[in-house]
Design a protein around this motif. Structure first.
Motif, PDB file in Angstrom:
ATOM      1  N   THR A  23      -2.784  12.681  -3.783  1.00 22.97           N
ATOM      2  CA  THR A  23      -3.338  13.939  -3.247  1.00 22.97           C
ATOM      3  C   THR A  23      -2.337  14.534  -2.260  1.00 22.97           C
ATOM      4  OG1 THR A  23      -4.404  12.825  -1.394  1.00 22.97           O
ATOM      5  CG2 THR A  23      -5.710  13.044  -3.438  1.00 22.97           C
ATOM      6  N   GLU A  24      -2.647  15.716  -1.771  1.00 21.11           N
ATOM      7  CA  GLU A  24      -1.788  16.333  -0.744  1.00 21.11           C
ATOM      8  C   GLU A  24      -1.715  15.432   0.492  1.00 21.11           C
ATOM      9  OE1 GLU A  24       0.234  19.019  -0.696  1.00 21.11           O
ATOM     10  OE2 GLU A  24      -0.209  19.152  -2.845  1.00 21.11           O
ATOM     11  N   ALA A  25      -2.852  14.852   0.865  1.00 20.18           N
ATOM     12  CA  ALA A  25      -2.866  13.968   2.031  1.00 20.18           C
ATOM     13  C   ALA A  25      -1.994  12.735   1.764  1.00 20.18           C
ATOM     14  CB  ALA A  25      -4.294  13.537   2.363  1.00 20.18           C
ATOM     15  N   GLY A  26      -2.036  12.206   0.539  1.00 19.49           N
ATOM     16  CA  GLY A  26      -1.206  11.066   0.175  1.00 19.49           C
ATOM     17  C   GLY A  26       0.268  11.423   0.214  1.00 19.49           C
ATOM     18  N   ARG A  50       0.844  -1.208   0.000  1.00 26.62           N
ATOM     19  CA  ARG A  50       0.000   0.000   0.000  1.00 26.62           C
ATOM     20  C   ARG A  50       0.874   1.250   0.000  1.00 26.62           C
ATOM     21  NH1 ARG A  50      -1.209   3.540   3.767  1.00 26.62           N
ATOM     22  NH2 ARG A  50      -3.232   4.566   3.818  1.00 26.62           N
ATOM     23  N   LEU A  51       1.845   1.314   0.917  1.00 24.63           N
ATOM     24  CA  LEU A  51       2.718   2.475   1.024  1.00 24.63           C
ATOM     25  C   LEU A  51       3.617   2.585  -0.204  1.00 24.63           C
ATOM     26  CD1 LEU A  51       3.749   4.902   2.623  1.00 24.63           C
ATOM     27  CD2 LEU A  51       5.288   3.341   3.852  1.00 24.63           C
ATOM     28  N   TYR A  52       4.068   1.462  -0.722  1.00 24.14           N
ATOM     29  CA  TYR A  52       4.953   1.496  -1.887  1.00 24.14           C
ATOM     30  C   TYR A  52       4.200   2.002  -3.121  1.00 24.14           C
ATOM     31  CZ  TYR A  52       9.218   0.356  -4.369  1.00 24.14           C
ATOM     32  OH  TYR A  52      10.393   0.450  -5.072  1.00 24.14           O
ATOM     33  N   VAL A  53       2.951   1.576  -3.289  1.00 22.86           N
ATOM     34  CA  VAL A  53       2.119   2.079  -4.394  1.00 22.86           C
ATOM     35  C   VAL A  53       1.920   3.578  -4.237  1.00 22.86           C
ATOM     36  CG1 VAL A  53      -0.229   2.034  -5.358  1.00 22.86           C
ATOM     37  CG2 VAL A  53       0.985  -0.113  -4.927  1.00 22.86           C
ATOM     38  N   LEU A  54       1.654   4.009  -3.031  1.00 21.31           N
ATOM     39  CA  LEU A  54       1.489   5.441  -2.763  1.00 21.31           C
ATOM     40  C   LEU A  54       2.772   6.191  -3.127  1.00 21.31           C
ATOM     41  CD1 LEU A  54      -0.825   7.166  -1.679  1.00 21.31           C
ATOM     42  CD2 LEU A  54       0.128   6.908   0.600  1.00 21.31           C
ATOM     43  N   ASN A  55       3.918   5.628  -2.792  1.00 18.62           N
ATOM     44  CA  ASN A  55       5.203   6.237  -3.118  1.00 18.62           C
ATOM     45  C   ASN A  55       5.404   6.331  -4.636  1.00 18.62           C
ATOM     46  OD1 ASN A  55       7.896   7.251  -2.382  1.00 18.62           O
ATOM     47  ND2 ASN A  55       8.603   5.323  -3.252  1.00 18.62           N
ATOM     48  N   LEU A  56       5.027   5.278  -5.361  1.00 18.73           N
ATOM     49  CA  LEU A  56       5.148   5.304  -6.823  1.00 18.73           C
ATOM     50  C   LEU A  56       4.269   6.404  -7.417  1.00 18.73           C
ATOM     51  CD1 LEU A  56       5.153   1.482  -7.663  1.00 18.73           C
ATOM     52  CD2 LEU A  56       7.073   3.072  -7.910  1.00 18.73           C
ATOM     53  N   LEU A  57       3.091   6.575  -6.849  1.00 15.95           N
ATOM     54  CA  LEU A  57       2.200   7.639  -7.329  1.00 15.95           C
ATOM     55  C   LEU A  57       2.722   9.019  -6.943  1.00 15.95           C
ATOM     56  CD1 LEU A  57      -1.267   5.977  -6.675  1.00 15.95           C
ATOM     57  CD2 LEU A  57      -0.144   6.376  -8.885  1.00 15.95           C
ATOM     58  N   ASP A  58       3.515   9.083  -5.872  1.00 16.42           N
ATOM     59  CA  ASP A  58       4.133  10.354  -5.485  1.00 16.42           C
ATOM     60  C   ASP A  58       5.180  10.762  -6.523  1.00 16.42           C
ATOM     61  OD1 ASP A  58       4.302  12.543  -3.660  1.00 16.42           O
ATOM     62  OD2 ASP A  58       6.162  11.695  -2.847  1.00 16.42           O
ATOM     63  N   GLU A 114     -10.584   5.813  -1.499  1.00 16.41           N
ATOM     64  CA  GLU A 114     -11.550   5.943  -0.392  1.00 16.41           C
ATOM     65  C   GLU A 114     -10.966   6.747   0.762  1.00 16.41           C
ATOM     66  OE1 GLU A 114     -13.108   2.352   1.387  1.00 16.41           O
ATOM     67  OE2 GLU A 114     -13.696   1.604  -0.594  1.00 16.41           O
ATOM     68  N   GLU A 115      -9.664   6.509   1.007  1.00 14.09           N
ATOM     69  CA  GLU A 115      -8.993   7.192   2.113  1.00 14.09           C
ATOM     70  C   GLU A 115      -8.611   8.635   1.771  1.00 14.09           C
ATOM     71  OE1 GLU A 115      -5.614   4.754   3.085  1.00 14.09           O
ATOM     72  OE2 GLU A 115      -6.837   3.031   3.599  1.00 14.09           O
ATOM     73  N   GLY A 116      -8.875   9.047   0.522  1.00 17.43           N
ATOM     74  CA  GLY A 116      -8.551  10.411   0.109  1.00 17.43           C
ATOM     75  C   GLY A 116      -7.065  10.616  -0.167  1.00 17.43           C
ATOM     76  N   LEU A 117      -6.331   9.527  -0.384  1.00 18.20           N
ATOM     77  CA  LEU A 117      -4.890   9.641  -0.615  1.00 18.20           C
ATOM     78  C   LEU A 117      -4.536   9.693  -2.101  1.00 18.20           C
ATOM     79  CD1 LEU A 117      -3.723   7.110   2.123  1.00 18.20           C
ATOM     80  CD2 LEU A 117      -3.908   9.609   2.296  1.00 18.20           C
ATOM     81  N   PRO A 145      -7.800  -3.131  -6.177  1.00 17.25           N
ATOM     82  CA  PRO A 145      -8.458  -2.958  -4.876  1.00 17.25           C
ATOM     83  C   PRO A 145      -7.671  -2.005  -3.955  1.00 17.25           C
ATOM     84  CG  PRO A 145      -8.492  -5.264  -5.483  1.00 17.25           C
ATOM     85  CD  PRO A 145      -7.621  -4.561  -6.481  1.00 17.25           C
ATOM     86  N   ARG A 146      -6.348  -2.054  -4.028  1.00 21.33           N
ATOM     87  CA  ARG A 146      -5.532  -1.138  -3.213  1.00 21.33           C
ATOM     88  C   ARG A 146      -5.718   0.296  -3.674  1.00 21.33           C
ATOM     89  NH1 ARG A 146      -3.386  -5.861  -2.429  1.00 21.33           N
ATOM     90  NH2 ARG A 146      -2.360  -6.372  -0.470  1.00 21.33           N
ATOM     91  N   LEU A 147      -5.776   0.487  -4.982  1.00 20.35           N
ATOM     92  CA  LEU A 147      -6.003   1.838  -5.505  1.00 20.35           C
ATOM     93  C   LEU A 147      -7.380   2.356  -5.079  1.00 20.35           C
ATOM     94  CD1 LEU A 147      -4.480   1.450  -9.075  1.00 20.35           C
ATOM     95  CD2 LEU A 147      -3.608   2.910  -7.218  1.00 20.35           C
TER      96      LEU A 147
END
Length: 186
Positions: free
Chosen positions: A74-77, A11-19, A56-59, A49-51
């Motif tokens: 997002t900024e929150a992400g 989850r965090l790694y996907v978020l990092n890739l999107l960053d 949903e979490e606004g990230l 599903p992770r995306l």
């Protein structure tokens, strides 16, 4: 094989890739495969599903461009990625260790498979050699039978056998024997 990502790390790694940049789902799967040297390629059933949960979490947000759905942080992400930079370093280190372990396992499996293939090849070569020996023995036996039959038939029909013919036969067989010995040493 051990899992590449521990619980919650993907989850965090996907978020990092999107960053790093907005991406569509397939691009995320490819990026994960590239970063793990091809040892881990998540399925669509793992990524989407992770995306959806991150959205949903606004990230992350999603937008449709043609036939592709593009996900952007997002900024929150971004704030979560910054706040968890230490966790990301640990994930990167764990990912490197995990990839190394998987690569070691793959190398070990390949080594074992190569040993098995070499053993099979040696066994096949021995079996082929045994078959060739049987074939050579049959040729020699047929030759011997034919020579004996031809000599006896010749003598039975009143023919004679000159010493020179026997000498020629002996020389020819000696030459053949030397050629065979040379080929076997070969």
């Amino acid at each position: 094989m051990p899992p590449v990502f521990s619980h919650g790390d993907l989850r965090l790694y996907v978020l990092n890739l999107l960053d790093e940049s907005p991406r569509h789902g397939y691009d995320l799967m490819q990026a994960l495969s590239d970063r793990t040297g091809g040892t881990y390629t998540p399925s669509a059933g793992t990524i989407y599903p992770r995306l959806a949960k991150l959205e949903e979490e606004g990230l992350v947000t999603k937008s449709v461009e043609g036939r592709k759905t593009i996900y952007a942080i997002t900024e929150a992400g971004h704030a979560e990625v910054v706040a968890r930079a230490g966790d990301l370093e640990g994930i990167e280190a764990g990912l490197a260790d995990s990839v190394r372990l998987i690569a070691d396992e793959v190398r070990g499996s390949v080594r074992e498979a190569m040993k098995s293939l070499r053993a099979d090849a040696r066994s096949a070569a021995r079996a082929d050699s045994r078959e060739q020996v049987r074939r050579a023995e049959a040729i020699v036996a047929d030759f011997r039978t034919t020579v004996r039959t031809d000599l006896r038939t010749h003598l039975a029909h009143g023919g004679s056998l000159a010493a020179s013919v026997v000498d020629d036969l002996a020389r020819s067989l000696d030459d053949t024997l030397r050629d065979l010995a040379r080929a076997l040493r070969g």
